[in-house]
Write a protein that holds these residues in place. Structure first.
Motif, short mmCIF file in Angstrom:
data_model
loop_
_atom_site.label_atom_id
_atom_site.label_comp_id
_atom_site.label_asym_id
_atom_site.label_seq_id
_atom_site.Cartn_x
_atom_site.Cartn_y
_atom_site.Cartn_z
N ARG A 77 -4.71 0.74 1.31
CA ARG A 77 -5.51 0.29 2.45
C ARG A 77 -5.25 -1.17 2.76
NH1 ARG A 77 -11.37 1.53 0.20
NH2 ARG A 77 -10.21 1.64 -1.75
N ARG A 78 -5.44 -1.54 4.01
CA ARG A 78 -5.45 -2.97 4.36
C ARG A 78 -6.67 -3.60 3.71
NH1 ARG A 78 -3.39 -5.99 8.91
NH2 ARG A 78 -3.07 -8.07 8.07
N ASN A 79 -6.49 -4.72 3.10
CA ASN A 79 -7.59 -5.41 2.44
C ASN A 79 -8.70 -5.71 3.45
OD1 ASN A 79 -9.21 -7.35 0.94
ND2 ASN A 79 -7.45 -7.51 -0.43
N GLN A 80 -9.93 -5.41 3.07
CA GLN A 80 -11.06 -5.65 3.97
C GLN A 80 -11.25 -7.14 4.25
OE1 GLN A 80 -12.94 -3.21 5.65
NE2 GLN A 80 -11.19 -2.05 4.85
N ASP A 81 -10.77 -7.99 3.35
CA ASP A 81 -10.78 -9.43 3.57
C ASP A 81 -9.52 -9.79 4.35
OD1 ASP A 81 -10.78 -12.17 3.55
OD2 ASP A 81 -10.84 -12.38 1.36
N ALA A 82 -9.68 -10.11 5.61
CA ALA A 82 -8.53 -10.36 6.48
C ALA A 82 -7.69 -11.54 5.98
CB ALA A 82 -8.99 -10.63 7.90
N LYS A 83 -8.27 -12.42 5.18
CA LYS A 83 -7.55 -13.59 4.70
C LYS A 83 -6.83 -13.33 3.38
CE LYS A 83 -10.76 -16.86 6.90
NZ LYS A 83 -11.68 -18.00 6.67
N ALA A 84 -7.04 -12.15 2.80
CA ALA A 84 -6.45 -11.85 1.50
C ALA A 84 -4.94 -11.65 1.63
CB ALA A 84 -7.08 -10.60 0.91
N ALA A 85 -4.19 -12.21 0.70
CA ALA A 85 -2.74 -12.06 0.69
C ALA A 85 -2.36 -10.70 0.11
CB ALA A 85 -2.11 -13.17 -0.14
N LEU A 86 -1.16 -10.26 0.41
CA LEU A 86 -0.69 -8.99 -0.14
C LEU A 86 -0.69 -9.02 -1.67
CD1 LEU A 86 2.28 -8.22 2.28
CD2 LEU A 86 0.06 -7.07 2.21
N ASP A 87 -0.37 -10.16 -2.26
CA ASP A 87 -0.36 -10.27 -3.71
C ASP A 87 -1.74 -10.04 -4.32
OD1 ASP A 87 2.33 -10.70 -3.89
OD2 ASP A 87 2.19 -12.88 -4.07
N ASP A 88 -2.79 -10.21 -3.51
CA ASP A 88 -4.16 -10.03 -3.98
C ASP A 88 -4.75 -8.70 -3.54
OD1 ASP A 88 -4.16 -12.59 -5.15
OD2 ASP A 88 -4.67 -13.52 -3.24
N THR A 89 -3.90 -7.80 -3.08
CA THR A 89 -4.33 -6.49 -2.60
C THR A 89 -3.91 -5.41 -3.59
OG1 THR A 89 -4.10 -7.23 -0.30
CG2 THR A 89 -4.16 -4.85 -0.68
N ASN A 90 -4.78 -4.46 -3.85
CA ASN A 90 -4.45 -3.34 -4.74
C ASN A 90 -3.54 -2.34 -4.04
OD1 ASN A 90 -6.04 -4.44 -6.73
ND2 ASN A 90 -7.79 -3.13 -6.32
N PHE A 91 -2.51 -1.89 -4.73
CA PHE A 91 -1.57 -0.92 -4.19
C PHE A 91 -1.24 0.14 -5.24
CE2 PHE A 91 -0.42 -4.65 -1.55
CZ PHE A 91 -0.50 -4.08 -0.29
N THR A 92 -0.77 1.29 -4.75
CA THR A 92 -0.16 2.30 -5.60
C THR A 92 1.33 2.29 -5.31
OG1 THR A 92 -2.16 3.65 -5.45
CG2 THR A 92 -0.18 4.73 -6.26
N GLN A 93 2.15 2.48 -6.35
CA GLN A 93 3.60 2.43 -6.20
C GLN A 93 4.18 3.84 -6.12
OE1 GLN A 93 5.57 -0.87 -8.43
NE2 GLN A 93 3.78 -0.65 -9.74
N PHE A 94 5.10 4.04 -5.18
CA PHE A 94 5.68 5.36 -4.98
C PHE A 94 7.19 5.28 -4.80
CE2 PHE A 94 1.38 6.13 -3.08
CZ PHE A 94 0.94 7.03 -4.04
N ALA A 95 7.86 6.34 -5.23
CA ALA A 95 9.27 6.54 -4.91
C ALA A 95 9.35 7.11 -3.49
CB ALA A 95 9.90 7.49 -5.92
N PRO A 96 10.50 6.97 -2.82
CA PRO A 96 10.65 7.49 -1.45
C PRO A 96 10.32 8.97 -1.32
CG PRO A 96 12.44 5.99 -1.94
CD PRO A 96 11.68 6.16 -3.23
N ASP A 97 10.69 9.78 -2.32
CA ASP A 97 10.38 11.21 -2.29
C ASP A 97 8.89 11.45 -2.08
OD1 ASP A 97 12.96 11.92 -2.70
OD2 ASP A 97 12.71 12.62 -4.76
N VAL A 98 8.09 10.72 -2.82
CA VAL A 98 6.64 10.95 -2.81
C VAL A 98 6.01 10.44 -1.52
CG1 VAL A 98 4.48 10.48 -4.04
CG2 VAL A 98 6.60 10.83 -5.32
#
Length: 328
Positions: A77-98
């Motif tokens: 999701r886009r961080n609800q804090d508009a000022k938050a950097a990508l480095d401070d955003t939670n992500f899940t990692q995926f391979a291209p297949d997935v």
């Protein structure tokens, strides 16, 4: 705890300033991807299974989107804090297949897009106007997104998919969805709020394992001779991962929590990450204790996990090779 944190460096980290900025190539790529998405995943009813299937099959194959993804993509999701950097955003990692088989097809695309360079992130940002298929059967989602009400709410209201592009490689390295894109979703829908029963995988009334999409259903051909072996080899691997406590950490609710989550709880997710899993096990980089210190597996458990993982990886590659040789 089974963690792969040492192996989860994001492609977005670090850009070589000596490399050229590929802005013209990125512009061409964006146009090609946006047109493809509009053609193969156009606006439709959020419950239209046939439209979803066509979109999945197209993106999972030799698609422009897939060709322009980095070897690993971050998604969330886009961080609800508009000022938050990508480095401070939670992500899940995926391979291209997935990501192309399970996640991007859940959206529909109008073909409208914009591009901008975001100086703070040192990345290009592509905004695609979109809408979400929230009325599909539960087994068509990679896992029950409604386990977290806020996440499911953003999915249902999403009006944009965001693609972050490395200017030095012209590859998409991060994907996000947001309900704050400025436009209405391209298709109107009624919000629904299913109840989560705590199960990431389950049996339906006909005795079939769900979610079906995570069993390569609709991605690999029905006559792929490795489908049965894929199922059996994953079941063996799943038992070994359970013994190694993988399901303590690498599940969608992210119990640790990890800033960069890796999912292993379904065949499709595990297939995308099996090489990294085996690398971590061989290198005694897991599990980690509560303090984050490495605690290698007991020898017998390590051997069993490596053997079952290698067998699963071999079948996955055989199934992919068969598919590559039998394209229409």
């Amino acid at each position: 705890m089974l963690l792969l944190a040492a192996f989860l460096a994001a492609d977005a980290a670090g850009i070589d300033d000596d490399l050229p900025d590929l802005n013209e190539q990125i512009a061409r790529m964006t146009s090609e991807v946006a047109l493809e998405l509009q053609q193969v995943c156009p606006p439709a009813s959020p419950s239209d299974q046939a439209a979803f299937d066509r979109c999945r099959h197209s993106l999972f194959g030799d698609s422009a989107l897939r060709r322009n993804l980095a070897p690993r993509l971050l998604w969330g999701r886009r961080n609800q804090d508009a000022k938050a950097a990508l480095d401070d955003t939670n992500f899940t990692q995926f391979a291209p297949d997935v990501i192309t088989g399970l996640y991007f097809p859940l959206f529909m695309y109008s073909g409208e897009y914009s591009i901008e360079y975001v100086e703070r992130e040192r990345l290009y940002l592509i905004r695609l106007r979109a809408g979400f298929r929230n009325l599909l059967p539960p087994g068509q989602y990679p896992y029950p997104f409604w386990h977290e009400e806020a996440k499911w709410g953003v999915y249902q209201a999403a009006n944009s998919v965001l693609l972050w592009v490395n200017p030095k490689t012209a590859k998409i390295i991060i994907g996000q969805f947001t309900e704050r894109g400025g436009d209405d979703p391209i298709v109107a829908t009624q919000s629904i709020w299913p109840k989560f029963d705590g199960k990431w995988m389950w049996m339906d009334k006909e005795g079939r394992i769900q979610p079906r999409v995570t069993l390569f259903d609709g991605l690999f051909r029905k006559d792929n001779p490795y489908l049965t072996e894929l199922d059996s080899s994953y079941r063996t691997l799943a038992l070994r991962m359970r013994d190694a406590q993988c399901d303590n950490c690498h599940v969608p609710n992210n119990p640790m929590p990890m800033r960069r989550l890796l999912l292993l709880h379904t065949p499709a997710h595990a297939a995308g990450e099996i090489a990294r899993l085996l690398k971590a096990v061989r290198g005694d980089k897991m599990p980690l204790d509560d303090a984050g210190n490495e605690q290698p597996l007991e020898p017998e458990l390590k051997r069993a996990l490596l053997e079952s993982g290698a067998a699963f990886e071999q079948v996955v590659e055989a199934a992919k090779d068969w598919e590559a040789g039998h394209r229409d």
